[in-house]
Design a protein around this motif. Structure first.
Motif, PDB file in Angstrom:
ATOM      1  N   LEU A 181      -8.933  26.878   9.739  1.00 24.87           N
ATOM      2  CA  LEU A 181     -10.346  27.097  10.037  1.00 24.87           C
ATOM      3  C   LEU A 181     -11.183  27.131   8.766  1.00 24.87           C
ATOM      4  O   LEU A 181     -12.289  26.568   8.716  1.00 24.87           O
ATOM      5  CB  LEU A 181     -10.508  28.409  10.814  1.00 24.87           C
ATOM      6  CG  LEU A 181     -10.031  28.361  12.265  1.00 24.87           C
ATOM      7  CD1 LEU A 181      -9.789  29.764  12.806  1.00 24.87           C
ATOM      8  CD2 LEU A 181     -11.044  27.620  13.131  1.00 24.87           C
ATOM      9  N   ARG A 182     -10.662  27.772   7.732  1.00 28.13           N
ATOM     10  CA  ARG A 182     -11.388  27.861   6.466  1.00 28.13           C
ATOM     11  C   ARG A 182     -11.592  26.473   5.869  1.00 28.13           C
ATOM     12  O   ARG A 182     -12.688  26.133   5.397  1.00 28.13           O
ATOM     13  CB  ARG A 182     -10.607  28.744   5.486  1.00 28.13           C
ATOM     14  CG  ARG A 182     -11.387  29.166   4.252  1.00 28.13           C
ATOM     15  CD  ARG A 182     -12.386  30.240   4.584  1.00 28.13           C
ATOM     16  NE  ARG A 182     -13.144  30.657   3.414  1.00 28.13           N
ATOM     17  CZ  ARG A 182     -14.125  31.558   3.452  1.00 28.13           C
ATOM     18  NH1 ARG A 182     -14.445  32.144   4.595  1.00 28.13           N
ATOM     19  NH2 ARG A 182     -14.785  31.895   2.361  1.00 28.13           N
ATOM     20  N   ALA A 183     -10.546  25.650   5.933  1.00 29.74           N
ATOM     21  CA  ALA A 183     -10.641  24.300   5.385  1.00 29.74           C
ATOM     22  C   ALA A 183     -11.566  23.418   6.215  1.00 29.74           C
ATOM     23  O   ALA A 183     -12.122  22.439   5.699  1.00 29.74           O
ATOM     24  CB  ALA A 183      -9.249  23.672   5.313  1.00 29.74           C
ATOM     25  N   GLY A 184     -11.748  23.758   7.494  1.00 30.56           N
ATOM     26  CA  GLY A 184     -12.576  22.937   8.369  1.00 30.56           C
ATOM     27  C   GLY A 184     -14.007  23.400   8.506  1.00 30.56           C
ATOM     28  O   GLY A 184     -14.750  22.887   9.351  1.00 30.56           O
ATOM     29  N   LEU A 185     -14.432  24.343   7.662  1.00 28.43           N
ATOM     30  CA  LEU A 185     -15.774  24.910   7.805  1.00 28.43           C
ATOM     31  C   LEU A 185     -16.883  23.868   7.762  1.00 28.43           C
ATOM     32  O   LEU A 185     -17.806  23.878   8.579  1.00 28.43           O
ATOM     33  CB  LEU A 185     -16.007  25.959   6.705  1.00 28.43           C
ATOM     34  CG  LEU A 185     -15.651  27.398   7.051  1.00 28.43           C
ATOM     35  CD1 LEU A 185     -15.776  28.290   5.836  1.00 28.43           C
ATOM     36  CD2 LEU A 185     -16.545  27.901   8.185  1.00 28.43           C
ATOM     37  N   ALA A 186     -16.814  22.951   6.805  1.00 30.32           N
ATOM     38  CA  ALA A 186     -17.875  21.953   6.669  1.00 30.32           C
ATOM     39  C   ALA A 186     -17.937  21.079   7.912  1.00 30.32           C
ATOM     40  O   ALA A 186     -19.025  20.763   8.420  1.00 30.32           O
ATOM     41  CB  ALA A 186     -17.637  21.098   5.421  1.00 30.32           C
ATOM     42  N   ARG A 187     -16.779  20.703   8.417  1.00 33.92           N
ATOM     43  CA  ARG A 187     -16.739  19.851   9.603  1.00 33.92           C
ATOM     44  C   ARG A 187     -17.274  20.593  10.828  1.00 33.92           C
ATOM     45  O   ARG A 187     -18.001  20.035  11.650  1.00 33.92           O
ATOM     46  CB  ARG A 187     -15.305  19.393   9.843  1.00 33.92           C
ATOM     47  CG  ARG A 187     -15.146  18.417  10.990  1.00 33.92           C
ATOM     48  CD  ARG A 187     -13.747  17.836  11.032  1.00 33.92           C
ATOM     49  NE  ARG A 187     -13.467  17.084   9.808  1.00 33.92           N
ATOM     50  CZ  ARG A 187     -12.448  16.247   9.678  1.00 33.92           C
ATOM     51  NH1 ARG A 187     -11.623  16.055  10.685  1.00 33.92           N
ATOM     52  NH2 ARG A 187     -12.237  15.606   8.552  1.00 33.92           N
ATOM     53  N   ILE A 188     -16.916  21.877  10.953  1.00 34.52           N
ATOM     54  CA  ILE A 188     -17.412  22.681  12.072  1.00 34.52           C
ATOM     55  C   ILE A 188     -18.931  22.795  12.014  1.00 34.52           C
ATOM     56  O   ILE A 188     -19.630  22.637  13.020  1.00 34.52           O
ATOM     57  CB  ILE A 188     -16.761  24.081  12.064  1.00 34.52           C
ATOM     58  CG1 ILE A 188     -15.263  23.972  12.331  1.00 34.52           C
ATOM     59  CG2 ILE A 188     -17.423  24.989  13.103  1.00 34.52           C
ATOM     60  CD1 ILE A 188     -14.506  25.271  12.093  1.00 34.52           C
TER      61      ILE A 188
END
Length: 306
Positions: A181-188
């Protein structure tokens, strides 16, 4: 779900079925099928089996929304609409009863199978699915039919950022989920901004809403032994743009049906964001690394890669 819930037990499910639907029920056996809800096969001596389902309300899907959806599905089934498998009414005229941590409903038992994903994308099967959806979209809206409401809570990216700032000790998969989730923050965040734009566009054209299943993909379909195609899991039934259902069909069919690309994108984004939000709650809560937990972690990874 692959593993039985902590609550209710099979005995509690059997007792609820006896009190509300079938006094002669003798056994309740948990079935390791599906994902997101629990299921049991209910047996009665000399009588037909029943299929019991336990749905669990969430912050974005209330008990009232489950009941409205199931009541509307039952109304559609009562009109003779093809492909609808709706819950049975209980002795007190309801489609749900509270048991343990969730809401129990029952349908008649149908012998058959779920089509494979590959099979469901074949031309002949897609044509059958489209026939059911066209009939549903053209059906008069039942009185209980609720309006589609966004399933994604506000400020999802901000909330993900806040709760992933420190270690998760909720269970063996917590830290891996937090890292994803942390790595996907920008995408989210990017997906959430686009989702808001498209939601505003949908509100401006809300007169185009029709009865929609919500999730008519292959996993919510059944081919009965008699050769009939039916749609199951009607808890997402709501009045919405027909693209909400067409999003589950191949792109060529969407184009042929004149689907609005923006509305298709809206519901594709809603699926991804609502799944991310569900998995956020899942892995922040205590878990033990069951088969369901591992399926959920794989689902989170897949959604963040879309």
């Amino acid at each position: 779900m692959r593993t039985p819930p902590r609550s209710p037990s099979a005995t509690e499910v059997l007792d609820a079925v006896r009190r509300h639907w079938l006094p002669g029920a003798e056994t309740a056996v948990h079935l390791p099928v599906g994902f997101g809800a629990h299921h049991w096969r209910i047996e009665a001596a000399g009588g037909p089996a029943l299929f019991a389902t336990l749905d669990e309300p969430s912050p974005t899907r209330s008990a009232a929304s489950f009941e409205a959806a199931y009541e509307a599905a039952r109304a559609l089934q009562d009109t003779g609409l093809a492909g609808v498998l709706a819950p049975r009414e209980s002795v007190d005229g309801r489609v749900l009863t509270e048991v343990g941590i969730g809401l129990l409903s029952v349908t008649s038992w149908h012998s058959g199978r779920t089509p494979t994903e590959r099979e469901a994308r074949g031309g002949a099967h897609v044509a059958r699915t489209l026939e059911l959806l066209r009939a549903l979209h053209g059906a008069p809206p039942p009185g209980a039919l609720q309006r589609w409401a966004p399933r994604v809570g506000g400020d999802l990216a901000r909330r993900v950022e806040a709760v992933t700032d420190g270690p998760w000790t909720s269970g063996p998969l917590g830290e891996e989920a937090r890292g994803l989730l942390r790595a996907g923050l920008a995408r989210i965040g990017q997906a959430e901004r686009r989702y808001r734009e498209l939601r505003a566009r949908e509100e401006a054209r809300s007169a185009h809403r029709v009865p929609t299943h919500g999730e008519p993909h292959w996993a919510n379909q059944m081919l009965t032994d008699a050769g009939t195609l039916i749609l199951v899991d009607w808890e997402t039934l709501a009045a919405a743009p027909r693209e909400r259902d067409l999003a589950a069909l191949p792109e060529a069919v969407q184009r042929a049906e004149g689907a609005d690309p923006g509305m298709l994108e809206l519901f594709a984004l809603e699926w991804t964001l609502s799944e991310v939000e569900e998995y956020l709650r899942w892995f922040r809560a205590p878990h033990t690394g069951t088969a369901d937990d591992r399926i959920a972690l794989r689902g989170l990874r897949e959604e963040l890669q879309r």
